[in-house]
Design a protein around this motif. Structure first.
Motif, PDB file in Angstrom:
ATOM      1  N   ALA A  14      -2.282 -46.273  21.761  1.00 47.46           N
ATOM      2  CA  ALA A  14      -1.620 -45.011  21.031  1.00 47.46           C
ATOM      3  C   ALA A  14      -0.088 -45.411  21.535  1.00 47.46           C
ATOM      4  O   ALA A  14       0.846 -44.989  20.565  1.00 47.46           O
ATOM      5  CB  ALA A  14      -2.258 -43.846  21.300  1.00 47.46           C
ATOM      6  N   GLN A  15       0.025 -45.421  22.830  1.00 50.77           N
ATOM      7  CA  GLN A  15       1.396 -45.462  23.284  1.00 50.77           C
ATOM      8  C   GLN A  15       2.420 -46.645  23.110  1.00 50.77           C
ATOM      9  O   GLN A  15       3.250 -46.740  23.434  1.00 50.77           O
ATOM     10  CB  GLN A  15       1.387 -45.051  24.683  1.00 50.77           C
ATOM     11  CG  GLN A  15       0.748 -43.659  24.898  1.00 50.77           C
ATOM     12  CD  GLN A  15       1.796 -42.506  24.686  1.00 50.77           C
ATOM     13  OE1 GLN A  15       2.709 -42.485  24.555  1.00 50.77           O
ATOM     14  NE2 GLN A  15       0.808 -41.517  24.231  1.00 50.77           N
ATOM     15  N   GLU A  75      -2.831 -38.262  14.852  1.00 49.60           N
ATOM     16  CA  GLU A  75      -3.713 -39.355  14.700  1.00 49.60           C
ATOM     17  C   GLU A  75      -2.960 -40.454  15.089  1.00 49.60           C
ATOM     18  O   GLU A  75      -2.070 -41.034  14.127  1.00 49.60           O
ATOM     19  CB  GLU A  75      -4.065 -39.361  13.008  1.00 49.60           C
ATOM     20  CG  GLU A  75      -5.148 -40.201  12.684  1.00 49.60           C
ATOM     21  CD  GLU A  75      -6.452 -40.104  13.399  1.00 49.60           C
ATOM     22  OE1 GLU A  75      -6.880 -40.879  13.985  1.00 49.60           O
ATOM     23  OE2 GLU A  75      -6.722 -38.835  13.725  1.00 49.60           O
ATOM     24  N   ASP A  76      -2.995 -41.065  16.205  1.00 45.54           N
ATOM     25  CA  ASP A  76      -2.213 -41.899  16.907  1.00 45.54           C
ATOM     26  C   ASP A  76      -2.802 -43.346  16.682  1.00 45.54           C
ATOM     27  O   ASP A  76      -2.112 -44.358  17.367  1.00 45.54           O
ATOM     28  CB  ASP A  76      -1.763 -41.574  18.203  1.00 45.54           C
ATOM     29  CG  ASP A  76      -2.993 -40.998  18.885  1.00 45.54           C
ATOM     30  OD1 ASP A  76      -4.019 -41.380  18.537  1.00 45.54           O
ATOM     31  OD2 ASP A  76      -2.846 -40.735  20.200  1.00 45.54           O
ATOM     32  N   LEU A  77      -3.963 -43.577  16.356  1.00 47.02           N
ATOM     33  CA  LEU A  77      -4.783 -44.775  16.478  1.00 47.02           C
ATOM     34  C   LEU A  77      -5.312 -45.470  15.035  1.00 47.02           C
ATOM     35  O   LEU A  77      -5.865 -44.305  14.253  1.00 47.02           O
ATOM     36  CB  LEU A  77      -5.757 -44.928  17.308  1.00 47.02           C
ATOM     37  CG  LEU A  77      -5.480 -44.780  18.871  1.00 47.02           C
ATOM     38  CD1 LEU A  77      -6.872 -44.408  19.782  1.00 47.02           C
ATOM     39  CD2 LEU A  77      -4.969 -45.935  19.147  1.00 47.02           C
ATOM     40  N   VAL A  85      -9.349 -50.448  18.263  1.00 50.02           N
ATOM     41  CA  VAL A  85      -8.472 -49.787  17.694  1.00 50.02           C
ATOM     42  C   VAL A  85      -7.031 -50.463  17.636  1.00 50.02           C
ATOM     43  O   VAL A  85      -6.874 -51.352  18.589  1.00 50.02           O
ATOM     44  CB  VAL A  85      -8.276 -48.501  18.583  1.00 50.02           C
ATOM     45  CG1 VAL A  85      -9.520 -47.606  18.198  1.00 50.02           C
ATOM     46  CG2 VAL A  85      -8.091 -48.678  19.993  1.00 50.02           C
ATOM     47  N   VAL A  86      -6.067 -49.941  16.791  1.00 45.42           N
ATOM     48  CA  VAL A  86      -5.109 -50.734  16.850  1.00 45.42           C
ATOM     49  C   VAL A  86      -3.784 -49.563  16.665  1.00 45.42           C
ATOM     50  O   VAL A  86      -3.796 -48.601  16.138  1.00 45.42           O
ATOM     51  CB  VAL A  86      -4.755 -51.543  15.282  1.00 45.42           C
ATOM     52  CG1 VAL A  86      -3.536 -52.415  15.109  1.00 45.42           C
ATOM     53  CG2 VAL A  86      -6.077 -52.556  15.164  1.00 45.42           C
ATOM     54  N   ASN A  87      -2.556 -50.044  17.119  1.00 40.20           N
ATOM     55  CA  ASN A  87      -1.591 -49.159  17.141  1.00 40.20           C
ATOM     56  C   ASN A  87      -0.933 -49.428  15.843  1.00 40.20           C
ATOM     57  O   ASN A  87      -0.584 -50.391  15.393  1.00 40.20           O
ATOM     58  CB  ASN A  87      -0.546 -49.690  18.089  1.00 40.20           C
ATOM     59  CG  ASN A  87       0.732 -48.704  18.287  1.00 40.20           C
ATOM     60  OD1 ASN A  87       1.415 -49.210  17.461  1.00 40.20           O
ATOM     61  ND2 ASN A  87       0.949 -48.160  18.972  1.00 40.20           N
TER      62      ASN A  87
END
Ligand code: PRT
Ligand code: MG
Length: 218
Positions: A60-61, A84-86, A190-192
């Motif tokens: 996420a970061q 919703e960061d991912l 999961v993807v940035n």
């Protein structure tokens, strides 16, 4: 550079064949080396080793472009994230298990539920546990633990635990029984979102190859 965040153990081991299908071979065995950054046969792809629960945060970061973590970890992360960061494109179907409620084999859970007893529940998965018991209309006192949940009912710290179960051997060895099946769990890629946008040419083929391998394995 493309950075993939993995945790040591089952996630690393079960992800290997999937990334191999995308032409990626890691150059080191994390169980043998102490390195936290592992190169691959591709000059622009590397793997970083982080705690399972830290995978969503790294991705996420932007500390990693992609990562693999259990749906359990992802749900608990989302419950604490402010946005919703991912981007979650693929159910990898690996590291399968289930989230369950378990109690001591001499504890009458059904009758405690019927009586509307207020149960003490030890878990690492407080958000999932809270929503499960709330949906059942049960009042519970949650006790947050970070590991060895199975011990809590044995020494009277809790009446029940909410934990992941795969073979059921850990429960059996500690005279615990499963009394509720909360949900099935598997690992997710999961993807940035920014990485996906800016490195589409590199990431999209990777996702496609992994997805094709997952489909072929089921
Ligand atoms: O170990 P650490 O504290 O660093 O983190 P972690 O426990 O989150 O990592 P890890 O590598 O143990 O688990 C990573 C992911 O694997 C989890 O987030 C799950 O999505 C998935 N997974 C699949 C499991 C299991 N199966 C599993 N059996 N995670 C944990 N377990 C534990 C469970 O908590 C219990 O203590 O194994 C024990 C039960 O196993 P059985 O086979 O005896 O039923
Ligand atoms: Mg563990």
């Amino acid at each position: 550079m493309i950075t993939l965040a993995l945790s040591k153990g089952r996630i690393f081991e079960e992800t290997l064949p999937l990334i191999q299908a995308a032409g990626i071979e890691v150059s080191e065995d994390p169980e043998k080396s102490r390195k936290l950054i592992i190169g691959t046969n591709l000059a622009d792809v590397r793997v970083v080793l982080v705690r399972a629960t830290d995978v969503p945060t790294y991705v996420a970061q932007g500390g990693a472009d992609l990562g693999v973590c259990g749906l359990d970890t992802l749900i608990e992360h989302r419950a604490e994230a402010t946005s919703e960061d991912l981007f979650q494109p693929v159910d990898l179907g690996i590291a399968r298990c289930r989230l369950s409620v378990a109690v001591r084999d001499d504890f009458d859970y059904a009758s405690a539920v019927r009586r509307g007893a207020r149960l003490k529940v030890a878990t690492k998965y407080t958000h999932m546990a809270r929503s499960f018991f709330a949906a059942k209309g049960m009042h519970v006192d949650l006790i947050k633990l970070y590991g060895s949940m199975e011990l809590a009912p044995l020494i009277g710290l809790a009446d029940a635990i909410v934990d992941l179960v795969s073979t059921g051997n850990t429960l059996k060895a500690n005279r615990l029984v499963e009394v509720e099946h909360i949900q099935d769990i598997s690992a997710r890629l999961v993807v940035n979102p920014a990485s996906l946008k800016m490195k589409t040419d590199r990431i999209k083929p990777l996702l496609d190859a992994i997805q094709a391998k997952v489909r072929a394995s089921v």
